[in-house]
Design a protein around this motif. Structure first.
Motif, PDB file in Angstrom:
ATOM      1  N   GLU A   1      14.831  39.064 -29.291  1.00 31.36           N
ATOM      2  CA  GLU A   1      14.872  39.738 -30.597  1.00 31.36           C
ATOM      3  C   GLU A   1      13.733  39.275 -31.502  1.00 31.36           C
ATOM      4  OE1 GLU A   1      16.654  42.428 -31.039  1.00 31.36           O
ATOM      5  OE2 GLU A   1      17.433  42.063 -29.029  1.00 31.36           O
ATOM      6  N   ARG A   2      13.475  37.962 -31.508  1.00 30.54           N
ATOM      7  CA  ARG A   2      12.369  37.428 -32.316  1.00 30.54           C
ATOM      8  C   ARG A   2      11.048  38.029 -31.845  1.00 30.54           C
ATOM      9  NH1 ARG A   2      10.832  31.316 -31.406  1.00 30.54           N
ATOM     10  NH2 ARG A   2      10.159  32.286 -29.469  1.00 30.54           N
ATOM     11  N   SER A   3      10.849  38.082 -30.530  1.00 29.15           N
ATOM     12  CA  SER A   3       9.593  38.607 -29.991  1.00 29.15           C
ATOM     13  C   SER A   3       9.435  40.096 -30.254  1.00 29.15           C
ATOM     14  CB  SER A   3       9.499  38.309 -28.492  1.00 29.15           C
ATOM     15  OG  SER A   3       9.371  36.919 -28.287  1.00 29.15           O
ATOM     16  N   ILE A   4      10.508  40.855 -30.072  1.00 25.81           N
ATOM     17  CA  ILE A   4      10.442  42.286 -30.388  1.00 25.81           C
ATOM     18  C   ILE A   4      10.064  42.472 -31.851  1.00 25.81           C
ATOM     19  CG2 ILE A   4      11.808  44.394 -30.689  1.00 25.81           C
ATOM     20  CD1 ILE A   4      13.325  43.604 -28.126  1.00 25.81           C
ATOM     21  N   GLY A   5      10.712  41.726 -32.725  1.00 26.60           N
ATOM     22  CA  GLY A   5      10.400  41.815 -34.154  1.00 26.60           C
ATOM     23  C   GLY A   5       8.949  41.470 -34.443  1.00 26.60           C
ATOM     24  N   TRP A   6       8.450  40.427 -33.816  1.00 25.18           N
ATOM     25  CA  TRP A   6       7.075  39.993 -34.067  1.00 25.18           C
ATOM     26  C   TRP A   6       6.070  41.032 -33.564  1.00 25.18           C
ATOM     27  CZ3 TRP A   6       2.611  38.479 -31.473  1.00 25.18           C
ATOM     28  CH2 TRP A   6       1.690  37.749 -32.237  1.00 25.18           C
ATOM     29  N   TYR A   7       6.263  41.525 -32.345  1.00 23.78           N
ATOM     30  CA  TYR A   7       5.317  42.500 -31.792  1.00 23.78           C
ATOM     31  C   TYR A   7       5.374  43.843 -32.531  1.00 23.78           C
ATOM     32  CZ  TYR A   7       3.667  39.555 -28.030  1.00 23.78           C
ATOM     33  OH  TYR A   7       3.059  38.545 -27.321  1.00 23.78           O
TER      34      TYR A   7
ATOM     35  N   ALA B   1      10.050  46.987 -23.236  1.00 21.52           N
ATOM     36  CA  ALA B   1       8.681  47.479 -23.098  1.00 21.52           C
ATOM     37  C   ALA B   1       8.147  47.801 -24.486  1.00 21.52           C
ATOM     38  CB  ALA B   1       8.628  48.707 -22.207  1.00 21.52           C
ATOM     39  N   ILE B   2       7.023  47.196 -24.813  1.00 21.63           N
ATOM     40  CA  ILE B   2       6.382  47.387 -26.108  1.00 21.63           C
ATOM     41  C   ILE B   2       5.227  48.370 -25.932  1.00 21.63           C
ATOM     42  CG2 ILE B   2       5.151  46.230 -27.989  1.00 21.63           C
ATOM     43  CD1 ILE B   2       8.126  45.408 -27.699  1.00 21.63           C
ATOM     44  N   GLU B   3       5.278  49.445 -26.677  1.00 22.17           N
ATOM     45  CA  GLU B   3       4.258  50.492 -26.617  1.00 22.17           C
ATOM     46  C   GLU B   3       3.029  50.022 -27.380  1.00 22.17           C
ATOM     47  OE1 GLU B   3       2.933  53.692 -25.075  1.00 22.17           O
ATOM     48  OE2 GLU B   3       5.105  53.714 -25.143  1.00 22.17           O
ATOM     49  N   MET B   4       1.908  49.889 -26.665  1.00 24.92           N
ATOM     50  CA  MET B   4       0.694  49.406 -27.318  1.00 24.92           C
ATOM     51  C   MET B   4      -0.549  50.099 -26.789  1.00 24.92           C
ATOM     52  SD  MET B   4       0.566  45.621 -25.651  1.00 24.92           S
ATOM     53  CE  MET B   4      -0.926  45.506 -24.700  1.00 24.92           C
TER      54      MET B   4
ATOM     55  N   GLU C   1       6.766  44.267 -35.957  1.00 28.69           N
ATOM     56  CA  GLU C   1       6.520  44.095 -37.390  1.00 28.69           C
ATOM     57  C   GLU C   1       5.151  43.491 -37.693  1.00 28.69           C
ATOM     58  OE1 GLU C   1       9.908  41.901 -38.816  1.00 28.69           O
ATOM     59  OE2 GLU C   1      11.262  43.314 -37.821  1.00 28.69           O
ATOM     60  N   VAL C   2       4.752  42.488 -36.945  1.00 27.03           N
ATOM     61  CA  VAL C   2       3.483  41.810 -37.218  1.00 27.03           C
ATOM     62  C   VAL C   2       2.303  42.551 -36.598  1.00 27.03           C
ATOM     63  CG1 VAL C   2       2.170  39.673 -36.893  1.00 27.03           C
ATOM     64  CG2 VAL C   2       4.593  39.561 -37.507  1.00 27.03           C
ATOM     65  N   LEU C   3       2.428  42.943 -35.333  1.00 25.66           N
ATOM     66  CA  LEU C   3       1.320  43.622 -34.665  1.00 25.66           C
ATOM     67  C   LEU C   3       1.359  45.137 -34.820  1.00 25.66           C
ATOM     68  CD1 LEU C   3       0.798  41.578 -31.372  1.00 25.66           C
ATOM     69  CD2 LEU C   3      -0.077  41.166 -33.673  1.00 25.66           C
ATOM     70  N   GLY C   4       2.506  45.684 -35.210  1.00 19.39           N
ATOM     71  CA  GLY C   4       2.586  47.116 -35.488  1.00 19.39           C
ATOM     72  C   GLY C   4       2.840  48.006 -34.289  1.00 19.39           C
ATOM     73  N   PHE C   5       3.269  47.430 -33.157  1.00 21.46           N
ATOM     74  CA  PHE C   5       3.583  48.236 -31.985  1.00 21.46           C
ATOM     75  C   PHE C   5       5.007  48.771 -32.092  1.00 21.46           C
ATOM     76  CE2 PHE C   5       0.542  45.045 -29.988  1.00 21.46           C
ATOM     77  CZ  PHE C   5      -0.546  45.882 -30.125  1.00 21.46           C
ATOM     78  N   SER C   6       5.409  49.615 -31.163  1.00 23.09           N
ATOM     79  CA  SER C   6       6.770  50.145 -31.168  1.00 23.09           C
ATOM     80  C   SER C   6       7.448  49.821 -29.831  1.00 23.09           C
ATOM     81  CB  SER C   6       6.762  51.664 -31.402  1.00 23.09           C
ATOM     82  OG  SER C   6       6.032  52.317 -30.383  1.00 23.09           O
ATOM     83  N   VAL C   7       8.761  49.929 -29.811  1.00 21.99           N
ATOM     84  CA  VAL C   7       9.528  49.654 -28.601  1.00 21.99           C
ATOM     85  C   VAL C   7       9.643  50.941 -27.795  1.00 21.99           C
ATOM     86  CG1 VAL C   7      11.761  48.902 -27.676  1.00 21.99           C
ATOM     87  CG2 VAL C   7      10.824  47.806 -29.731  1.00 21.99           C
ATOM     88  N   ARG C   8       9.209  50.912 -26.560  1.00 22.19           N
ATOM     89  CA  ARG C   8       9.333  52.066 -25.655  1.00 22.19           C
ATOM     90  C   ARG C   8      10.759  52.130 -25.124  1.00 22.19           C
ATOM     91  NH1 ARG C   8       5.377  53.194 -20.545  1.00 22.19           N
ATOM     92  NH2 ARG C   8       3.935  53.745 -22.205  1.00 22.19           N
TER      93      ARG C   8
END
Length: 126
Positions: A19-25, A44-47, A27-34
């Motif tokens: 959860e922390r990592s999903i939030g960071w990727y 899977a983080i959409e980037m 909120e901080v990096l601006g990617f979305s969750v696939r």
């Protein structure tokens, strides 16, 4: 192009707190969750063309070098945005044809950002 493979489908990255990592990727990096498989510990983080798949792990030992580079058309704006979002970023280094800087994710994985003139690379490959 290699006849066996078309592209890298995903890059796997172990994280200790999903959860922390999903939030960071996101909120901080601006990617979305696939997609997110809570039961099995994957997200899977959409980037862009190649997603980043986070994998839940009990322990993580980050490497001593940069794991992957994100490309930015404006490396100085990316550097500033990350710093404004509380990320400890290294200085931008000018390697001549390439500019880059590094930072770490919540598990200590070293990530990078790079910039180079895409047109010159395309011309040289032709």
């Amino acid at each position: 192009m290699n006849k066996l493979f078309k592209r890298i489908d995903t890059v796997f990255l172990e994280v200790t707190n999903m959860e922390r990592s999903i939030g960071w990727y996101t909120e901080v990096l601006g990617f979305s969750v696939r997609w997110h498989d809570v039961e099995n510990g994957y997200a899977a983080i959409e980037m862009g063309e190649t997603p980043l798949t986070l994998v839940r792990a009990e322990n993580v030992t980050p490497g001593s070098h940069c794991l992957l580079n994100f490309y930015s058309a404006d490396i100085y704006a990316a550097h500033q945005k990350l710093a404004e979002r509380g990320v400890s970023v290294e200085d931008v280094i000018d390697y001549g044809a390439v500019l880059s800087f590094e930072f770490k994710d919540p598990d200590g994985h070293i990530l990078g950002v790079c910039y180079f003139e895409e047109e010159s690379v395309t011309r040289e490959e032709s």
